[in-house]
Design an enzyme around this catalytic site. Structure first.
Site, mmCIF file in Angstrom:
data_model
loop_
_atom_site.group_PDB
_atom_site.id
_atom_site.type_symbol
_atom_site.label_atom_id
_atom_site.label_comp_id
_atom_site.label_asym_id
_atom_site.label_seq_id
_atom_site.Cartn_x
_atom_site.Cartn_y
_atom_site.Cartn_z
ATOM 1 C CE1 TYR A 56 22.857 11.099 23.607
ATOM 2 C CE2 TYR A 56 22.238 12.979 24.580
ATOM 3 C CZ TYR A 56 22.537 11.988 23.020
ATOM 4 O OH TYR A 56 21.196 12.658 22.443
ATOM 5 C CD GLU A 58 26.466 10.655 19.359
ATOM 6 O OE1 GLU A 58 27.099 10.613 19.446
ATOM 7 O OE2 GLU A 58 25.146 11.213 19.280
ATOM 8 C CG ASP A 202 12.058 -9.265 11.463
ATOM 9 O OD1 ASP A 202 11.778 -9.875 12.299
ATOM 10 O OD2 ASP A 202 10.941 -8.522 11.360
ATOM 11 C CB THR A 228 11.147 -7.440 18.641
ATOM 12 O OG1 THR A 228 10.384 -8.032 18.673
ATOM 13 C CG2 THR A 228 11.084 -6.342 17.474
ATOM 14 C CE LYS A 231 6.819 -8.529 17.421
ATOM 15 N NZ LYS A 231 7.902 -7.298 17.413
ATOM 16 N NE ARG A 237 6.748 -1.987 22.445
ATOM 17 C CZ ARG A 237 6.258 -2.250 22.155
ATOM 18 N NH1 ARG A 237 5.313 -3.415 22.820
ATOM 19 N NH2 ARG A 237 5.332 -2.130 20.749
#
Length: 425
Positions: A56, A58, A202, A228, A231, A237
């Site tokens: 973790y 954060e 985008d 992203t 691609k 991903r």
């Protein structure tokens, strides 16, 4: 506890292991033509499946809400610096878990519910998060869409300007998911300046091409750029947000955490860092240019074999194939091509009269095949094979022509054996 520490997946969960093995076989044995998919390196896969799965973290490097984040900070800092270097920008947030969440973060940071924004219409190649009425972007905000011209099937910047002047959006989005032509970022900048809008690009589909110099960069024209990473960029991903002006730093970072996400996926951030390093190598530029060269070869082959390409061609990695003249639906073509071991997705074409669940077209892309090592000659062959399968569907209906599909499968197998993926795995 010995089994917990020592059993491999095949021993611990044979059903999941079998499914993963089958998926590896599918990727090896079929030609991947989905424009939004690629084949990541073994190093990216290894980072994605690393022990950072357990951590973790954060917060952000140097400002965490958990202890034990020393190495998570190393990983995230490397990912940030590599992203900035790769795309030539001043700031980067590498925590978004997906493309949808990166765009949601921009909306959360810069818009209030009900604010007006502009994006490319879904029916013209836009993305769900650019204002679709079934998406949060269309439900919580006031989307105004621009589209493509009916004749050219390209974006008319004069029409974009007219719509922007009429609606005065707070945010304008350029970039799409099924648009095969170059984006005129400078023209979008001029329109955004005229109406006082923030300009968001985008570039999820074209980011690998931008990184490799095969497509113009949205910087310095755009205020914020999202992408992203799986691609054409060929990473895991996930998503990223990039910007230059420090005034966006606090709102964007707070929108990602704590606004939308809790603990970041450090294992995926590690894989992003690996992918960015790969994209910074000179050979990635050659790869990006081959993607475009291959896309043009595929489009030309399809047209030579009687299939129409929307807008008459492609400037990037993708294309839409209009099947209307063959009286074949995108749904049937997707299934028929899959039977022939050619994987693609059905896709609406501009001004489509069929539903999104049926469609009149298919979307094709060349990143994954280019990763395999295909060149223009192989993609010209692929275009011919696609046309054969579609002709079988045209003559015989949804069931297609079994003899043609069997013949195509055999030729696909030859190509895949000549250009294997993940040898040794």
């Amino acid at each position: 506890m010995d089994a917990f520490w020592n059993d491999d997946l095949a021993t611990a969960d044979p059903e999941i292991a079998a499914a993963i093995a089958s998926e590896l076989g599918r990727q090896r044995d079929k030609i991947e033509l989905i424009a939004s998919e690629n084949i990541a390196s073994r190093a990216v896969l290894e980072a994605t499946g690393s022990v950072f799965t357990n951590k973790y973290a954060e917060g952000y490097p140097g400002k965490r809400y958990y202890g034990g984040c020393d190495y998570a900070d190393v990983v995230e800092s490397l990912a940030i610096e590599r992203a900035k270097s790769l795309f030539g920008c001043n700031f980067a947030n590498v925590q978004p878990n997906s493309g949808s969440q990166m765009n949601q973060a921009v909306f959360l940071a810069l818009l209030e519910p009900g604010d007006t924004f502009m994006g490319l219409d879904l029916n013209s190649g836009g993305h769900l998060t650019h204002g679709s009425p079934v998406n949060m972007s269309g439900k919580w905000f006031n989307p105004v869409s621009y589209g493509v011209e009916q004749g050219s099937e390209r974006i008319d910047m004069e029409e974009v300007a007219r719509i922007a002047r009429e609606h005065r959006p707070k945010l304008i989005i350029c970039g799409g998911t099924a648009y095969s032509r170059l984006w005129d970022f400078a023209a979008f900048r001029a329109i955004a300046d005229e109406v006082g809008a923030i300009l968001l690009c985008d570039m999820s589909h074209i980011s690998g091409l931008v990184a490799g110099g095969a497509h113009p960069s949205p910087f310095p024209h755009c205020d914020i750029v999202t992408s992203t990473t799986h691609k054409s960029l060929r990473g895991p991903r996930s998503g990223i947000i990039l910007w230059n002006d420090e005034k966006f730093t606090k709102p964007l970072n707070m929108a990602v955490f704590p606004g939308l996400q809790g603990g970041p996926l450090v294992h995926v951030i590690a894989a992003k860092a690996v992918a960015f390093r790969e994209a910074l190598q000179p050979e990635f530029g050659a790869y990006a240019h081959r993607i475009v060269e291959n896309a043009r070869a595929l489009a030309a082959s399809l047209e030579e074999n009687g299939l129409r390409i929307v807008s008459g061609g492609t400037d990037n990695h993708s294309m839409l194939v209009d099947l209307t003249a063959k009286d074949v639906t995108g749904k049937d073509a997707e299934k028929g091509l899959d039977r022939a071991w050619l994987t693609c997705n059905k896709n609406g074409i501009p001004f489509d009269t069929r539903s999104p669940f049926v469609t009149s077209g298919i979307r094709l892309g060349t990143p994954a095949g280019t990763t395999r090592g295909f060149g223009p000659a192989e993609f010209r062959t692929v275009g011919k094979l696609i046309a054969e399968v579609v002709e079988g569907l045209s003559q015989n209906g949804p069931e297609g022509d079994a003899r043609i599909e069997e013949s195509v499968r055999a030729r696909v197998s030859e190509l895949c054996r000549a250009f294997p993926v993940y040898p040794g795995m």
